[in-house]
Write a protein that holds these residues in place. Structure first.
Motif, PDB file in Angstrom:
ATOM      1  N   PRO A  78       0.799  -1.230   0.000  1.00  0.00           N
ATOM      2  CA  PRO A  78       0.000   0.000   0.000  1.00  0.00           C
ATOM      3  C   PRO A  78       0.826   1.271   0.000  1.00  0.00           C
ATOM      4  O   PRO A  78       0.363   2.301  -0.456  1.00  0.00           O
ATOM      5  N   SER A  79       2.053   1.231   0.488  1.00  0.00           N
ATOM      6  CA  SER A  79       2.880   2.437   0.512  1.00  0.00           C
ATOM      7  C   SER A  79       3.426   2.784  -0.869  1.00  0.00           C
ATOM      8  O   SER A  79       3.903   3.881  -1.089  1.00  0.00           O
ATOM      9  N   GLN A  80       3.369   1.840  -1.819  1.00  0.00           N
ATOM     10  CA  GLN A  80       3.882   2.095  -3.161  1.00  0.00           C
ATOM     11  C   GLN A  80       2.921   2.987  -3.932  1.00  0.00           C
ATOM     12  O   GLN A  80       1.729   2.761  -3.943  1.00  0.00           O
ATOM     13  N   LYS A  81       3.461   3.984  -4.539  1.00  0.00           N
ATOM     14  CA  LYS A  81       2.708   4.790  -5.493  1.00  0.00           C
ATOM     15  C   LYS A  81       3.272   4.437  -6.860  1.00  0.00           C
ATOM     16  O   LYS A  81       4.477   4.269  -7.015  1.00  0.00           O
ATOM     17  N   GLY A  82       2.402   4.312  -7.842  1.00  0.00           N
ATOM     18  CA  GLY A  82       2.888   4.073  -9.183  1.00  0.00           C
ATOM     19  C   GLY A  82       3.573   5.321  -9.724  1.00  0.00           C
ATOM     20  O   GLY A  82       3.430   6.407  -9.168  1.00  0.00           O
ATOM     21  N   ALA A  83       4.304   5.155 -10.795  1.00  0.00           N
ATOM     22  CA  ALA A  83       4.936   6.298 -11.444  1.00  0.00           C
ATOM     23  C   ALA A  83       3.850   7.272 -11.887  1.00  0.00           C
ATOM     24  O   ALA A  83       2.752   6.864 -12.266  1.00  0.00           O
ATOM     25  N   GLU A  84       4.155   8.548 -11.843  1.00  0.00           N
ATOM     26  CA  GLU A  84       3.183   9.599 -12.168  1.00  0.00           C
ATOM     27  C   GLU A  84       2.580   9.424 -13.562  1.00  0.00           C
ATOM     28  O   GLU A  84       1.409   9.689 -13.784  1.00  0.00           O
ATOM     29  N   TRP A  85       3.373   8.955 -14.506  1.00  0.00           N
ATOM     30  CA  TRP A  85       2.934   8.831 -15.890  1.00  0.00           C
ATOM     31  C   TRP A  85       2.239   7.505 -16.164  1.00  0.00           C
ATOM     32  O   TRP A  85       1.702   7.294 -17.238  1.00  0.00           O
ATOM     33  N   ALA A  86       2.240   6.586 -15.210  1.00  0.00           N
ATOM     34  CA  ALA A  86       1.668   5.255 -15.420  1.00  0.00           C
ATOM     35  C   ALA A  86       0.312   5.132 -14.741  1.00  0.00           C
ATOM     36  O   ALA A  86      -0.061   5.944 -13.895  1.00  0.00           O
ATOM     37  N   LEU A  87      -0.422   4.094 -15.120  1.00  0.00           N
ATOM     38  CA  LEU A  87      -1.671   3.786 -14.430  1.00  0.00           C
ATOM     39  C   LEU A  87      -1.352   3.416 -12.990  1.00  0.00           C
ATOM     40  O   LEU A  87      -0.365   2.720 -12.719  1.00  0.00           O
ATOM     41  N   SER A 109      -6.238   0.557 -10.576  1.00  0.00           N
ATOM     42  CA  SER A 109      -7.058   1.076 -11.680  1.00  0.00           C
ATOM     43  C   SER A 109      -7.742  -0.097 -12.382  1.00  0.00           C
ATOM     44  O   SER A 109      -7.162  -1.163 -12.517  1.00  0.00           O
ATOM     45  N   ILE A 110      -8.974   0.128 -12.818  1.00  0.00           N
ATOM     46  CA  ILE A 110      -9.736  -0.915 -13.519  1.00  0.00           C
ATOM     47  C   ILE A 110      -9.821  -0.554 -14.996  1.00  0.00           C
ATOM     48  O   ILE A 110     -10.162   0.572 -15.358  1.00  0.00           O
ATOM     49  N   LEU A 111      -9.522  -1.521 -15.862  1.00  0.00           N
ATOM     50  CA  LEU A 111      -9.612  -1.342 -17.307  1.00  0.00           C
ATOM     51  C   LEU A 111     -10.696  -2.245 -17.875  1.00  0.00           C
ATOM     52  O   LEU A 111     -10.823  -3.400 -17.468  1.00  0.00           O
ATOM     53  N   ILE A 116       4.129  -2.108 -12.395  1.00  0.00           N
ATOM     54  CA  ILE A 116       4.737  -2.076 -13.731  1.00  0.00           C
ATOM     55  C   ILE A 116       5.728  -3.225 -13.847  1.00  0.00           C
ATOM     56  O   ILE A 116       6.563  -3.438 -12.970  1.00  0.00           O
ATOM     57  N   LEU A 117       5.635  -3.961 -14.964  1.00  0.00           N
ATOM     58  CA  LEU A 117       6.601  -5.018 -15.258  1.00  0.00           C
ATOM     59  C   LEU A 117       7.745  -4.484 -16.109  1.00  0.00           C
ATOM     60  O   LEU A 117       8.870  -4.947 -15.996  1.00  0.00           O
ATOM     61  N   GLY A 118       7.444  -3.550 -16.994  1.00  0.00           N
ATOM     62  CA  GLY A 118       8.477  -3.009 -17.864  1.00  0.00           C
ATOM     63  C   GLY A 118       7.920  -1.889 -18.720  1.00  0.00           C
ATOM     64  O   GLY A 118       6.710  -1.698 -18.821  1.00  0.00           O
ATOM     65  N   GLN A 119       8.842  -1.148 -19.327  1.00  0.00           N
ATOM     66  CA  GLN A 119       8.445  -0.056 -20.201  1.00  0.00           C
ATOM     67  C   GLN A 119       9.422   0.064 -21.342  1.00  0.00           C
ATOM     68  O   GLN A 119      10.627  -0.070 -21.158  1.00  0.00           O
ATOM     69  N   GLY A 120       8.889   0.311 -22.525  1.00  0.00           N
ATOM     70  CA  GLY A 120       9.703   0.571 -23.697  1.00  0.00           C
ATOM     71  C   GLY A 120       9.289   1.906 -24.282  1.00  0.00           C
ATOM     72  O   GLY A 120       8.491   2.637 -23.692  1.00  0.00           O
ATOM     73  N   GLY A 121       9.790   2.229 -25.458  1.00  0.00           N
ATOM     74  CA  GLY A 121       9.493   3.505 -26.090  1.00  0.00           C
ATOM     75  C   GLY A 121       8.035   3.690 -26.467  1.00  0.00           C
ATOM     76  O   GLY A 121       7.558   4.804 -26.590  1.00  0.00           O
ATOM     77  N   PHE A 122       7.325   2.565 -26.673  1.00  0.00           N
ATOM     78  CA  PHE A 122       5.943   2.671 -27.134  1.00  0.00           C
ATOM     79  C   PHE A 122       4.927   2.020 -26.220  1.00  0.00           C
ATOM     80  O   PHE A 122       3.755   1.942 -26.566  1.00  0.00           O
ATOM     81  N   VAL A 153      -6.097   8.309 -15.581  1.00  0.00           N
ATOM     82  CA  VAL A 153      -6.049   7.147 -16.463  1.00  0.00           C
ATOM     83  C   VAL A 153      -6.075   7.565 -17.936  1.00  0.00           C
ATOM     84  O   VAL A 153      -5.425   6.939 -18.763  1.00  0.00           O
ATOM     85  N   GLN A 154      -6.826   8.611 -18.252  1.00  0.00           N
ATOM     86  CA  GLN A 154      -6.972   9.081 -19.629  1.00  0.00           C
ATOM     87  C   GLN A 154      -5.639   9.618 -20.151  1.00  0.00           C
ATOM     88  O   GLN A 154      -4.950  10.336 -19.448  1.00  0.00           O
ATOM     89  N   LEU A 155      -5.293   9.253 -21.401  1.00  0.00           N
ATOM     90  CA  LEU A 155      -4.097   9.821 -22.013  1.00  0.00           C
ATOM     91  C   LEU A 155      -4.445  11.143 -22.677  1.00  0.00           C
ATOM     92  O   LEU A 155      -5.530  11.315 -23.219  1.00  0.00           O
ATOM     93  N   VAL A 156      -3.516  12.068 -22.621  1.00  0.00           N
ATOM     94  CA  VAL A 156      -3.632  13.353 -23.309  1.00  0.00           C
ATOM     95  C   VAL A 156      -2.546  13.354 -24.375  1.00  0.00           C
ATOM     96  O   VAL A 156      -1.354  13.244 -24.053  1.00  0.00           O
TER      97      VAL A 156
END
Length: 167
Positions: free
Chosen positions: A17-26, A30-32, A41-47, A81-84
């Protein structure tokens, strides 16, 4: 957490519970698409950003890949959650062509689903101004990570992996 638990870290995704996700990530929790809960997050690439997730109805772990072209989008400060999409020709091209290519990748993966050791695509959908691919969550490491950690592999080890893909 992906499933109700009284102990942390979560045995499914490692979330506390103390973990906050990265500001730019979900954010975790969050429910999708009304049926997938986001974990860490497991990983991130350029896209894209890949998350561990939880299929709420089937009660199983999944991997969720979000189309998120770095430098061309941001996360809405109000919804989180919404992308801009940024303005400009590169962002517009990424929004149209890049998202289509992202989903073509998922469709190609479904065509090779009979090959052993190829991750199965379970769902794909548009939401939050972007696209998502839901895949089976597979424990272990990728062939790339295995090669990085242990170096070159003998043909006898690679043959059962590469031959089905080549056929």
């Amino acid at each position: 957490c992906m499933e109700p638990t009284d102990s942390y870290p979560c045995p499914h995704c490692g979330y506390t519970p103390s973990q906050k996700g990265a500001e730019w990530a979900l954010q975790p929790g969050s429910i999708l698409n009304g049926k997938y809960m986001i974990g860490r997050i497991l990983g991130q690439g350029g896209f894209g950003i890949t998350y561990i997730g939880w299929d709420i109805a089937l009660e199983r772990k999944v991997a969720i890949k979000e189309y998120y072209p770095n430098g061309l989008v941001g996360r809405s400060q109000t919804s989180r959650v919404q992308l801009v999409w940024y303005s400009g020709p590169l962002a517009e091209q990424a929004r149209k062509d890049g998202m289509d290519a992202f989903l073509r990748e998922a469709r190609k993966m479904t065509k090779v689903s009979a090959i052993p050791r190829v991750v199965q695509v379970r769902d794909l959908f548009y939401e939050n101004g972007t696209a998502y691919i839901v895949m089976d969550f597979v424990e272990g490491r990728t062939l790339k990570k295995q090669l990085e950690a242990k170096g070159p592999m003998a043909w006898s080890q690679l043959k059962p992996i590469l031959l089905p893909a080549a056929q």
